[in-house]
Every structure is written in structure tokens, then in C-alpha cells.
Write a protein that holds these residues in place. Structure first.
Motif, PDB file in Angstrom:
ATOM      1  N   ARG A  10       5.108  97.272  67.577  1.00 15.28           N
ATOM      2  CA  ARG A  10       4.785  97.044  68.989  1.00 15.28           C
ATOM      3  C   ARG A  10       6.038  97.103  69.867  1.00 15.28           C
ATOM      4  N   ALA A 158       3.760  96.770  80.937  1.00 16.72           N
ATOM      5  CA  ALA A 158       2.508  96.600  80.189  1.00 16.72           C
ATOM      6  C   ALA A 158       2.793  96.521  78.685  1.00 16.72           C
ATOM      7  N   CYS A 159       3.726  97.325  78.210  1.00 20.65           N
ATOM      8  CA  CYS A 159       4.099  97.274  76.785  1.00 20.65           C
ATOM      9  C   CYS A 159       4.699  95.923  76.433  1.00 20.65           C
ATOM     10  N   ARG A 161       4.246  93.080  78.072  1.00 28.81           N
ATOM     11  CA  ARG A 161       3.189  92.064  78.165  1.00 28.81           C
ATOM     12  C   ARG A 161       2.323  92.090  76.894  1.00 28.81           C
ATOM     13  N   GLN A 162       1.968  93.297  76.445  1.00 28.47           N
ATOM     14  CA  GLN A 162       1.150  93.425  75.228  1.00 28.47           C
ATOM     15  C   GLN A 162       1.913  92.849  74.030  1.00 28.47           C
ATOM     16  N   TYR A 163       3.190  93.134  73.949  1.00 33.56           N
ATOM     17  CA  TYR A 163       4.001  92.595  72.861  1.00 33.56           C
ATOM     18  C   TYR A 163       3.965  91.072  72.869  1.00 33.56           C
ATOM     19  N   GLU A 165       1.774  89.063  74.258  1.00 32.80           N
ATOM     20  CA  GLU A 165       0.426  88.514  74.045  1.00 32.80           C
ATOM     21  C   GLU A 165      -0.045  88.632  72.598  1.00 32.80           C
ATOM     22  N   HIS A 166       0.374  89.663  71.888  1.00 26.71           N
ATOM     23  CA  HIS A 166      -0.152  89.929  70.545  1.00 26.71           C
ATOM     24  C   HIS A 166       0.824  89.598  69.420  1.00 26.71           C
ATOM     25  N   THR A 167       1.952  89.030  69.766  1.00 31.00           N
ATOM     26  CA  THR A 167       2.951  88.703  68.747  1.00 31.00           C
ATOM     27  C   THR A 167       3.070  87.185  68.661  1.00 31.00           C
TER      28      THR A 167
END
Length: 178
Positions: A10, A158-159, A161-163, A165-167
Motif C-alpha cells: 500500500r 487519497a493513497c 488516507r487509504q494507507y 485507514e487500512h493499515t
């Protein structure tokens, strides 16, 4: 191990953005150095020295923020690229205005030796055309490329934020310390 491997996957886009920012930082530093040499002959080049110095500092700051997984990092880098866009645009417009409205090339020589005027008239037109073509192309390509670079950096938010949120938090904390 699986969680760490997924987090590493990610983070790839963020690492790439950080690498590009590192390259850009050193490019701005080099441009500032070259402008410093030009400032020996043209005091207006000091504006370029200061501008490239600010761009280098801000690019480095944005890179550090991305490396620290700070959501402000991508925006810092994006706005920095837009600042560079503005610098390119201002420089090109200045050079175009100077070419169109400023004194003709070889005006001093023609004033001293009027018979040169007829001989240098075609050269004057050619220089004006070449100047307009060169700075017009730089304006379009430079602003376009830096605009795309700004969009790229803004999209890294966005990358990131995704990192985040999902890590798992412990992996994020580990990444921040490394």
C-alpha cells in the motif's frame, strides 16, 4: 509478516512520490546554483535564486511530511508545483513581452551604423519569431507538465488516507519511526 507485506504494498505509491520529491528538491537546488552564477551578470537573477531556494525547501518539507505519513505532505508538494507553474508562466510572459515590446536585437549596432539596418532587418524578424516560438512552447509545455505534476501530488493524498485507514496502527507507527 503478511500484515507488513500488505502495508508495504500500500505504501509503494507514497514511496514513489517521496522519491520524485527528493529528485525535485535536488533539481531546484541545482537550478538555484545555476541562477546564482547568472546573478553575477544579471541582478534580476537573484529573484530566480530565491525562488528556486524556496521551492527546494518546500519540496523537501513536503517529502518529509509524506515520509512521516502526514496528510499535509501531498498538498504541500502539489502547491509547490503550482508555485513552480506560476514561476515558469511569469518568466515566459516576461521574456515574450520583452521580445515583442522591448528594443530590437542589434538596435545599438544599427544606431551606430545605420547601413546595417537593412541587412539585419531579416535577422530581427527571425530572432523575434524564434523567441516567440521558444518561450511559447516553454509556457505551454512547462505549465502543462508542472500542472500534471501538481495533480499527481494532490492525488497522493487519497493513497495516504487509504494507507492510514487500512493499515494497523502499530504498523503505521513502525513506518513513521523508520
Amino acid at each position: 509478516m503478511r500484515v507488513l507485506a500488505e502495508a508495504k504494498q500500500r505504501r509503494k505509491k507514497l514511496n514513489r512520490a517521496s522519491g520524485i520529491a527528493a529528485f525535485n528538491t535536488w533539481t531546484f537546488v541545482a537550478m538555484s546554483g545555476c541562477s546564482l552564477l547568472a546573478a553575477l551578470f544579471s541582478p534580476i537573477s537573484l529573484i530566480a535564486v530565491a525562488s528556486f531556494g524556496v521551492l527546494a525547501w518546500n519540496e523537501s518539507r513536503g517529502r518529509r511530511r509524506i515520509r512521516a505519513l502526514d496528510l499535509r505532505g501531498p498538498a504541500t508538494l502539489g502547491w509547490n508545483q503550482l508555485g513552480f507553474c506560476g514561476l515558469i508562466a511569469a518568466y515566459c510572459v516576461y521574456q515574450l513581452a520583452k521580445a515583442v515590446y522591448g528594443p530590437a536585437p542589434y538596435a545599438d549596432q544599427i544606431a551606430q551604423t545605420p547601413e546595417l539596418g537593412a541587412m539585419l532587418e531579416p535577422v530581427k524578424e527571425l530572432i523575434l519569431l524564434a523567441t516567440i516560438a521558444a518561450y511559447g512552447a516553454l509556457l505551454v509545455l512547462g505549465v502543462g507538465m508542472q500542472g500534471l505534476m501538481a495533480w499527481y501530488y494532490f492525488s497522493r493524498r487519497a493513497c495516504l488516507r487509504q494507507y492510514l485507514e487500512h493499515t494497523p496502527a502499530w504498523v503505521v507507527e513502525l513506518d513513521r519511526r523508520l
